[in-house]
Design a protein around this motif. Structure first.
Motif, PDB file in Angstrom:
ATOM      1  N   ARG A 245      17.821  28.305   8.846  1.00  9.07           N
ATOM      2  CA  ARG A 245      18.473  27.319   8.213  1.00  9.07           C
ATOM      3  C   ARG A 245      18.233  25.868   8.809  1.00  9.07           C
ATOM      4  O   ARG A 245      17.967  25.819  10.048  1.00  9.07           O
ATOM      5  CB  ARG A 245      20.020  27.690   7.945  1.00  9.07           C
ATOM      6  N   ASP A 246      18.329  24.838   7.889  1.00 10.42           N
ATOM      7  CA  ASP A 246      18.228  23.706   8.542  1.00 10.42           C
ATOM      8  C   ASP A 246      19.539  23.059   8.818  1.00 10.42           C
ATOM      9  O   ASP A 246      20.465  22.526   7.939  1.00 10.42           O
ATOM     10  CB  ASP A 246      17.601  22.682   7.473  1.00 10.42           C
ATOM     11  N   LEU A 247      20.008  22.951  10.046  1.00 13.68           N
ATOM     12  CA  LEU A 247      21.211  22.469  10.463  1.00 13.68           C
ATOM     13  C   LEU A 247      21.262  21.010  10.971  1.00 13.68           C
ATOM     14  O   LEU A 247      21.918  20.419  11.611  1.00 13.68           O
ATOM     15  CB  LEU A 247      21.832  23.225  11.711  1.00 13.68           C
TER      16      LEU A 247
ATOM     17  N   SER B 157       8.844  22.951   1.772  1.00  9.91           N
ATOM     18  CA  SER B 157       8.856  23.322   3.026  1.00  9.91           C
ATOM     19  C   SER B 157       9.682  22.986   4.171  1.00  9.91           C
ATOM     20  O   SER B 157      10.043  23.896   5.258  1.00  9.91           O
ATOM     21  CB  SER B 157       7.264  22.965   3.714  1.00  9.91           C
ATOM     22  N   LYS B 158      10.624  22.074   3.934  1.00  9.98           N
ATOM     23  CA  LYS B 158      11.494  21.531   4.753  1.00  9.98           C
ATOM     24  C   LYS B 158      12.853  22.178   4.291  1.00  9.98           C
ATOM     25  O   LYS B 158      13.867  22.415   5.230  1.00  9.98           O
ATOM     26  CB  LYS B 158      11.860  19.960   4.624  1.00  9.98           C
ATOM     27  N   ASN B 159      13.157  22.449   2.892  1.00  6.14           N
ATOM     28  CA  ASN B 159      14.465  22.728   2.592  1.00  6.14           C
ATOM     29  C   ASN B 159      14.348  23.306   1.073  1.00  6.14           C
ATOM     30  O   ASN B 159      13.929  22.837   0.227  1.00  6.14           O
ATOM     31  CB  ASN B 159      15.519  21.568   2.363  1.00  6.14           C
TER      32      ASN B 159
ATOM     33  N   GLY C 150      14.174  21.359  -2.304  1.00  6.97           N
ATOM     34  CA  GLY C 150      12.899  21.264  -2.518  1.00  6.97           C
ATOM     35  C   GLY C 150      12.516  21.975  -3.839  1.00  6.97           C
ATOM     36  O   GLY C 150      11.324  22.432  -4.145  1.00  6.97           O
ATOM     37  N   SER C 151      13.443  22.670  -4.271  1.00  7.00           N
ATOM     38  CA  SER C 151      13.003  23.666  -5.557  1.00  7.00           C
ATOM     39  C   SER C 151      13.685  23.192  -6.714  1.00  7.00           C
ATOM     40  O   SER C 151      14.634  22.362  -6.809  1.00  7.00           O
ATOM     41  CB  SER C 151      13.671  24.782  -5.267  1.00  7.00           C
TER      42      SER C 151
ATOM     43  N   GLY D 260       9.486  25.575  -9.614  1.00  4.83           N
ATOM     44  CA  GLY D 260       8.766  24.431  -9.004  1.00  4.83           C
ATOM     45  C   GLY D 260       9.326  24.389  -7.456  1.00  4.83           C
ATOM     46  O   GLY D 260      10.477  24.592  -7.222  1.00  4.83           O
ATOM     47  N   MET D 261       8.173  24.057  -6.608  1.00  4.82           N
ATOM     48  CA  MET D 261       8.247  23.696  -5.386  1.00  4.82           C
ATOM     49  C   MET D 261       7.526  22.467  -4.902  1.00  4.82           C
ATOM     50  O   MET D 261       6.315  22.406  -4.992  1.00  4.82           O
ATOM     51  CB  MET D 261       7.697  25.295  -4.579  1.00  4.82           C
ATOM     52  N   ILE D 262       8.482  21.633  -4.267  1.00  6.15           N
ATOM     53  CA  ILE D 262       8.019  20.215  -4.160  1.00  6.15           C
ATOM     54  C   ILE D 262       7.181  19.953  -2.927  1.00  6.15           C
ATOM     55  O   ILE D 262       7.408  20.696  -1.696  1.00  6.15           O
ATOM     56  CB  ILE D 262       9.233  19.248  -4.126  1.00  6.15           C
TER      57      ILE D 262
END
Lengths: 435, 304
Positions: free
Chosen positions: A233-235, A407-409, A413-414, A429-431
């Motif tokens: 996870r992105d903290l 790729s980051k979140n 990002g979706s 979609g995936m940005i």
């Protein structure tokens, strides 16, 4: 001792269920690879299958004239599937060990069900790809790895099944392992484990097999239980899509104004300076609440209520981030899209788009290329995307999206695309990161 | 203030709670007229608790709808009333008798009250113009449910089309419907029976007393223990026994069996489940026993 508190088995079980962590994993493979048998085996060996379920499967196996209990029948849910002996949709299964609860997204393996596999992989922490040891890597298993990589599933397990049918030959395992590792260099697979198993007989599924003295890695269950997912996870990058504004307007809570949502990234706490997008207004967090309790910090995937010091205008679809770390609102979106309906996606097409809690409309500006998910070849002449095809697409949206690269979140990002006439979800979609 | 999470880990039960709260808020934000289908059973009570948390300190932004079979246990109704009063929620009760009068269902003398709930429910949804109906279904309950979406689309006739479900990705739910259609919403999709009980235990949630062991006059019929009452009387050789029992599900009195149990609190129930060998529906629900595909058939018709 009289005043020593003893815990009962039930209290212990409750504590285990309450404190266990969670692993969501997606399985890919066809009936022939023994995927349903493997899942049946995981459920059976973790004692997640009950007597009446087993009885139903035993009686069906008998009526079909099998001389063994077909564990695959446990997971083939819908009657039409049981009749045809195929798995056509994503099915969710549950089992637990003392440390972890598992949610399996069981997806069909054939190319005509790519959209189902994309669906199952979208929420997965781990992807389990099955290959038949006798056949080695097939086009299908490569495709599964490509899709898991595209969906940024951070952990991958390649289970080489039916090892019993190749006499537990180490060289077969080594060959498939090598071939896959070479192939995987073209993909984004941060963590890979290759495990030799026999789903039918249970070797290396839960219990270590005596047939593989040359294999020193974990059993499948051991790996599932111990693979570290918390750090996925992105903290760092604070992202809080506002879902709902709570305004009770009651006498007791006359001035209450809370912004409810699920944390998509980073850590939010009292005193944090924040920016509200897309307006760009800044304020400071005055309180973070979970139900009726003030909490020190909120982090993904908590559903909380945020209060701000200033009376700024915030509504559903807005995003709370940090002034020096915020997504840039954009109406031009570059994304990989998996197309999920019969009518192909074409340039100039207009669709509804849902990204976090924000909804708008989008127009297809360009289909840059279609990705062959078997060979990774990019076909720039494609012009359109048919059902189950994946390609790189440029969209122009009516509202600015507050997005990050997928790729980051994976949350910010979706997006999904919706057919405005039928209301059906037609694309995922995936940005891409700044093109 | 609660302590800082040093490791930023959320337990699986907290993750389930967060996911369900997200679903409740999403529906309240995007649907014109949602309703929560309330049966009085433990799953619908857990739904109420999650909804309470999702919108606190505001009241629930939707009413509750209960289908009254006329055969509900008194203990279930009194727990319902206590919850409704505490939350200040709006409650709509649709009765089977009224639905028969309105022509939504036909009482042919052969159909169980449980089955007549389908028509009653669909009638109430249509009459009130509800566009989304929360249900307490869980995917671990039954094979057909394992493939159902969190947002499960129902056509004009309230039917589910299992072969034609919308893809559901990430936590991006698609709530688009046409006039006359509605969406069933299952916020507990990813909860298991053990999760539900652990949550009831942790949150000390009030549930009907018949879930806990109590003495009751029962008869054994088709391998199930049924509670003796106006509708259930011994026939041909069956004899009334007084036993210590509890209910694992609370449906109508004529269909819901109980099991012998000494579990008098949630911890004891969890202990029982942790070693259970029969799923809750298989053990005590007469209506699921007719065929292996019984649930799938009823769901297609618009069952919960």
């Amino acid at each position: 001792m009289a005043d020593e508190k003893t815990t009962t088995v039930g209290e212990e079980a409750a504590a285990v269920t309450e404190n266990a962590d969670l692993l969501r994993f997606a399985t890919a493979g066809s009936v022939d690879d023994g995927k349903s048998t493997l899942i049946g085996r995981l459920l059976l060996d973790s004692k997640s299958i009950f007597e009446d379920q087993l009885e139903a499967v035993e009686s069906t196996s008998q009526s079909k004239g099998y001389d063994y209990t077909d564990l695959a029948l446990l997971t083939d849910g819908l009657r039409s599937e049981r009749e045809q002996g195929i798995t056509i949709d994503v099915a969710y299964r549950y089992f637990a060990t003392p440390n972890r609860k598992f949610i399996i997204a069981d997806t069909p393996g054939h190319i005509q069900y790519t959209r189902n596999m994309v669906t199952g992989a979208s929420t997965a922490d781990l992807g389990l790809v099955l290959v038949d040891a006798r056949q080695g890597l097939t086009e299908q298993s490569r495709r599964h790895a490509v899709l898991l990589s595209l969906l940024r599933v951070p952990h991958l397990v390649l289970a080489i099944n039916k090892m019993d049918l190749v006499d537990w030959d180490e060289s077969v395992y080594e060959k498939i392992h090598r071939e896959f590792t070479t192939f995987a260099t073209k993909l984004n697979i941060p963590d890979l484990e290759v495990i030799p198993i026999s789903a039918l007989q249970g070797d290396n599924v839960v219990n270590r097999s005596e047939n593989t003295p040359w294999y020193s890695g974990p059993t499948l269950m051991h790996h599932l239980e111990h693979v570290h997912v918390a750090s996925d996870r992105d903290l760092v990058d604070t992202r809080f899509p506002v879902q709902f504004v709570i305004r009770p307007k009651s006498d007791q809570y006359h001035d209450f104004r809370g912004y409810a949502g699920q944390v998509a990234g980073g850590v939010l706490k009292k005193g944090d300076e924040v920016v509200v997008l897309p307006s760009g207004m800044t304020s400071t967090i005055s309180k973070v609440e979970l139900f009726d309790t003030e909490i020190a910090e909120a982090f993904p995937p908590m559903s909380v209520t945020i209060h701000l010091e200033d009376d700024v205008d915030v509504s559903r679809g807005d995003m709370i981030a940090r002034p020096k770390n915020a997504p840039k609102p954009s109406q031009d979106i570059d994304a990989m899209i998996c197309w999920m309906t019969n009518e192909p996606l074409k340039p100039r097409q207009k669709l509804a788009i849902k990204h976090t809690t924000r909804t708008g409309r989008a127009m297809v500006k360009d289909i840059q290329y279609r990705l062959d998910v078997n060979s990774l070849h990019r076909d720039q002449e494609a012009g359109e995307l048919a059902l189950n095809e994946i390609g790189r697409v440029q969209l122009r949206t009516t509202v600015p999206l507050l997005c990050d690269p997928y790729s980051k979140n994976r949350t910010t990002g979706s997006f999904i695309l919706i057919d405005e006439a039928t209301g059906v979800t037609v694309g995922a979609g995936m940005i891409n990161s700044g093109a | 203030m609660t302590n800082t999470h040093v490791d930023y880990q959320l337990s699986q039960l907290d993750q389930l709670e967060a996911e369900s709260i997200h679903i409740f808020r999403e529906v309240a934000a995007e649907f014109e007229k949602p309703v929560l289908m309330f049966s009085g059973g433990k799953d619908s009570i857990v739904m109420l608790r999650l909804a309470e948390k999702a919108f606190f300190p505001a009241k629930l932004p939707f009413p509750l709808l209960q289908v009254d079979t006329g055969l509900d246990f008194d203990e279930v109704l009194s727990t319902r009333d206590s919850w409704v009063e505490r939350l200040g929620a709006r409650m709509i009760v649709a009765t089977i008798d009224e639905a028969i009068k309105a022509g939504h269902v036909v009482d042919d003398g052969k159909t169980s009250r449980n089955r007549m709930q389908i028509g009653t429910l669909l009638g109430a949804i249509e009459e009130n113009g509800f566009t989304a109906a929360f249900g307490g279904g869980r995917r671990d309950e039954e094979k057909a449910r394992a493939k159902e979406r969190v947002y499960s689309h129902r056509d004009d006739f309230g039917q589910w089309d299992p072969k034609n479900q919308r893809p559901e990705l990430w936590s991006l739910y698609n709530g688009r419907i046409h006039a006359g259609e509605h969406m069933r919403i299952f916020p507990l999709s990813n909860w298991t029976e053990l999760d539900i009980w652990s949550y009831i235990h942790r949150e000390q949630i009030e549930i009907p007393s018949i879930y806990f062991a109590h003495e009751r006059e029962v008869i054994e019929r088709d391998g199930m223990l049924l509670s003796v009452g106006p509708e259930i009387q011994p026939k041909g050789g069956e004899k009334i026994e007084r036993k210590l029992v509890r209910f694992r599900t609370v449906g109508d009195r004529t269909q819901t069996g109980c099991v012998e149990s000494e579990a008098s609190d949630t911890a004891a129930i969890i202990e029982e489940i942790a070693v259970a060998r029969v799923t809750e529906r298989g053990a005590t629900r007469g209506d699921d026993r007719f065929s292996e595909a019984a649930m799938e058939d009823r769901k297609k018709e618009g069952y919960f």
